[in-house]
Write an enzyme that holds these catalytic residues in place. Structure first.
Site, short mmCIF file in Angstrom:
data_model
loop_
_atom_site.label_atom_id
_atom_site.label_comp_id
_atom_site.label_asym_id
_atom_site.label_seq_id
_atom_site.Cartn_x
_atom_site.Cartn_y
_atom_site.Cartn_z
N CYS A 383 0.83 -1.20 0.00
CA CYS A 383 0.00 0.00 0.00
C CYS A 383 0.87 1.26 0.00
CB CYS A 383 -1.01 -0.05 1.15
SG CYS A 383 -2.50 0.87 0.75
N HIS A 509 -3.57 -5.15 0.33
CA HIS A 509 -3.01 -5.68 1.59
C HIS A 509 -3.05 -7.21 1.58
CE1 HIS A 509 -2.81 -1.93 4.00
NE2 HIS A 509 -3.73 -1.55 3.13
N GLU A 511 -1.45 -9.21 3.38
CA GLU A 511 -1.28 -9.77 4.73
C GLU A 511 -2.60 -10.21 5.36
OE1 GLU A 511 -0.95 -6.62 3.85
OE2 GLU A 511 -1.44 -5.21 5.46
N1 GLN Z 1 -2.10 6.63 2.69
C1 GLN Z 1 -2.17 5.87 1.49
C2 GLN Z 1 -3.52 6.01 0.80
O1 GLN Z 1 -4.50 6.36 1.43
C3 GLN Z 1 -1.85 4.41 1.74
C4 GLN Z 1 -2.82 3.71 2.63
C5 GLN Z 1 -2.31 2.41 3.22
O2 GLN Z 1 -1.11 2.18 3.27
N2 GLN Z 1 -3.21 1.58 3.69
O3 GLN Z 1 -3.65 5.75 -0.35
#
Ligand code: GLN
Length: 546
Positions: A383, A509, A511
């Site tokens: 992310c 994600h 994970e």
């Molecule tokens: N802050 C980033 C976004 O909103 C990444 C979010 C995250 O790592 N879950 O796109």
């Protein structure tokens, strides 16, 4: 089976007794005997969901396929059971009140005074029974967050009292978790806190059927007898939960203590020997690694174990799969500079840059990506970790020195990461990110496709910003490829550098989906790449010494 059975798990004496792990372990034992089991968590705080809480407050926010932002215990449930959870598996006081108030505004209680009892308690009872009534489960385990005696837990305990009464004997039971502390000065284990906490529960009209006692030392038989006598439970229903080195030992420990058979007897169900063959094979591999790799976890909450819970657990699953121990070294991104980056990272066999929000620590993450990209150290960005990999590439390979995400600098001349179109008119912060499971199509020759063994995947998301497709051509020409796209929107979900040993950034994600039974393929592939990197490095240094 005639009707769904309910097990409530309450906690007394202190928080952090491991209610979630006990609930997940019991569920595992029941599932391994053929009972379709699910777990639900009720959280007594006013936030509608934990999505607006920062990890310092409440650890990681776990995201389900249906896009619910939930308590991290739901992660344990999925990791243990290998069954996904949903919005119905996590309910907070905020959500309960929100729906009661919405009903009141719609006029559903017209003419009545809306009160905690019966309106709030009825709503809690409904939420508890949603999963049971779906017909998908034989047994629903409901974990009540907090500690008995807390003001905010009262409506939940009252709902449990009513449900036990409504559902009748053998259909609903209560497992109460407590602490049996050891006073080293006296050289004794103490039962009084447990007695008091059972008494507090009884003041609300709820009798515990089973006691699970967290302890650092073995509970002798006479102490169990004493607890049974003073707390109105059978001796066989006093279960010891002793500290262990890994949470994955807890199901076997509970099996040895007979928690599953006591519970099934109380529910009027038959018990058999649980089939834990695959589980124990995993434990065997986890406990007998043939080697070790060191992975740097770069983030800004690294001092807190719970902040990156699912990532740490995914490494345990992937380590067992590769038969190695994954030693995760937490590295604070805020203190990473061009001067110290080599010192901090040069001994690592792989680097994972963690998800996150906001500007703090971002430059350190970018510096870390530059180092591992140049040194060929396997890299996994999740992310925000993927987004910083794109920023780093734009700055240092394309020469767009001021490239950034508009999250960090809204005025950047090169917004290589930008707010998603669908987010531009979003004002509310709660539950409004791009959440839940989305399709992704991988390119044939990608490392990601090799890892998954498939081109069509589904992964869970939680973000507002994305790869800016205006820069795609330029970035791809310079060697960073967009190897995973959302088939409908063309959003870039995966980037890779093919010339590198293993350089993968994912907007989603992975994970959240890693379980004991199904370690996540990308974590497995990353650990494998780290192992290969380590062996290669050793080979090179041996050759140099010859
Ligand atoms: N802050 C980033 C976004 O909103 C990444 C979010 C995250 O790592 N879950 O796109």
């Amino acid at each position: 089976m005639a009707s769904t059975k309910y097990i409530f798990v309450t906690g007394g004496v202190t928080s952090s007794l491991g209610k979630g792990i006990i609930a997940a372990s019991l569920a595992k034992l029941l599932q391994a005997q053929g009972y379709r089991t699910t777990i639900q968590k009720l959280d007594p705080y006013i936030n509608v969901d934990p999505g607006t809480l920062n990890p310092y407050e409440h650890g990681e926010c776990y995201v389900t396929d249906d896009g619910a932002e939930t308590d991290l215990d739901l992660g344990h449930y999925q990791r243990f059971l290998n069954v996904p959870t949903s919005q119905s598996n996590n309910v907070t006081t905020g959500r309960i009140y929100q729906s009661v108030i919405e009903k009141e505004r719609r006029g559903e209680f017209l003419g009545k005074t809306v009160q905690v009892i019966p309106h709030i308690t009825d709503e809690i009872k409904n939420r508890v029974q949603i999963l049971g009534k779906s017909g998908d489960y034989d047994i629903v385990i409901t974990e009540i967050g907090g500690t008995v005696g807390d003001i905010e837990s009262l409506p939940y305990i009252e709902a449990v009292r009513q449900l036990k009464w409504d559902l009748g004997e053998h259909n609903a039971i209560v497992i109460h978790l407590t602490l049996v502390p050891y006073l080293s000065a006296a050289g004794e284990l103490k039962t009084k806190p447990t007695q008091h906490s059972v008494k507090t529960l009884m003041e609300s009209g709820v009798m515990a059927d089973v006691l699970v006692c967290r302890t650092e030392h073995e509970l002798p038989a006479d102490l169990k007898r004493k607890l049974a006598l003073f707390c109105n439970v059978r001796e066989e229903a006093v279960i010891q939960s002793i500290d262990v080195s890994t949470i994955y030992d807890v199901p076997n420990l509970m099996l040895q203590q007979g928690l599953d058979s006591v519970v099934l007897k109380k529910l009027g169900l038959s018990s058999s020997k649980p089939d834990l063959e695959r589980w124990n094979q995993f434990l065997q591999r986890h406990k007998n690694p043939k080697g070790e790799v060191i992975i740097g976890l770069i983030g800004k909450y690294v001092e807190l174990q719970d902040s990156y819970k699912s990532i740490l657990e995914a490494f345990i699953h992937a380590g067992a799969e590769n038969e190695v121990k994954v030693r995760v070294e937490p590295i604070h991104s805020e203190y990473m500079t061009p001067e110290n980056v080599a010192e901090k990272l040069k001994h690592l066999h792989g680097v994972l840059v963690a998800p996150g929000f906001g500007e703090r620590g971002i430059e350190g993450k970018i510096e870390a990506v530059r180092y591992v990209r140049e040194q060929g150290i396997p890299f996994f960005g999740i992310c925000l970790g993927m987004q910083v990999a794109v920023i780093e590439f734009a700055r240092n390979v394309l020469g767009l020195k001021a490239a950034n995400s508009t999250e960090m600098n809204p005025k950047t001349p090169h917004p290589v990461i930008d707010l998603m179109e669908s987010q531009k008119n979003v004002i509310d912060k709660g539950g409004t990110m791009r959440l839940g499971s989305w399709d992704c199509k991988l390119t044939e020759d990608s490392k990601t496709k090799i890892a998954y063994g498939s081109t069509n995947i589904k992964e869970r998301h939680r973000h507002r910003y994305e790869f800016n497709n205006n820069y795609k051509e330029q970035i791809e020409q310079a060697g960073m490829k967009a190897t995973g796209l959302n088939p409908e929107t063309n959003l870039v979900e995966v980037v890779e550098i093919h010339e590198h040993n293993w350089f993968v950034g994912v907007q989603y994600h992975p994970e959240y989906k890693s379980t004991v039974a199904n370690p996540h393929p990308l974590f497995v592939a990353f650990v494998k790449a780290a192992l290969a990197f380590k062996q290669n490095k050793k080979g090179v240094s041996m050759a140099q010494n010859q």
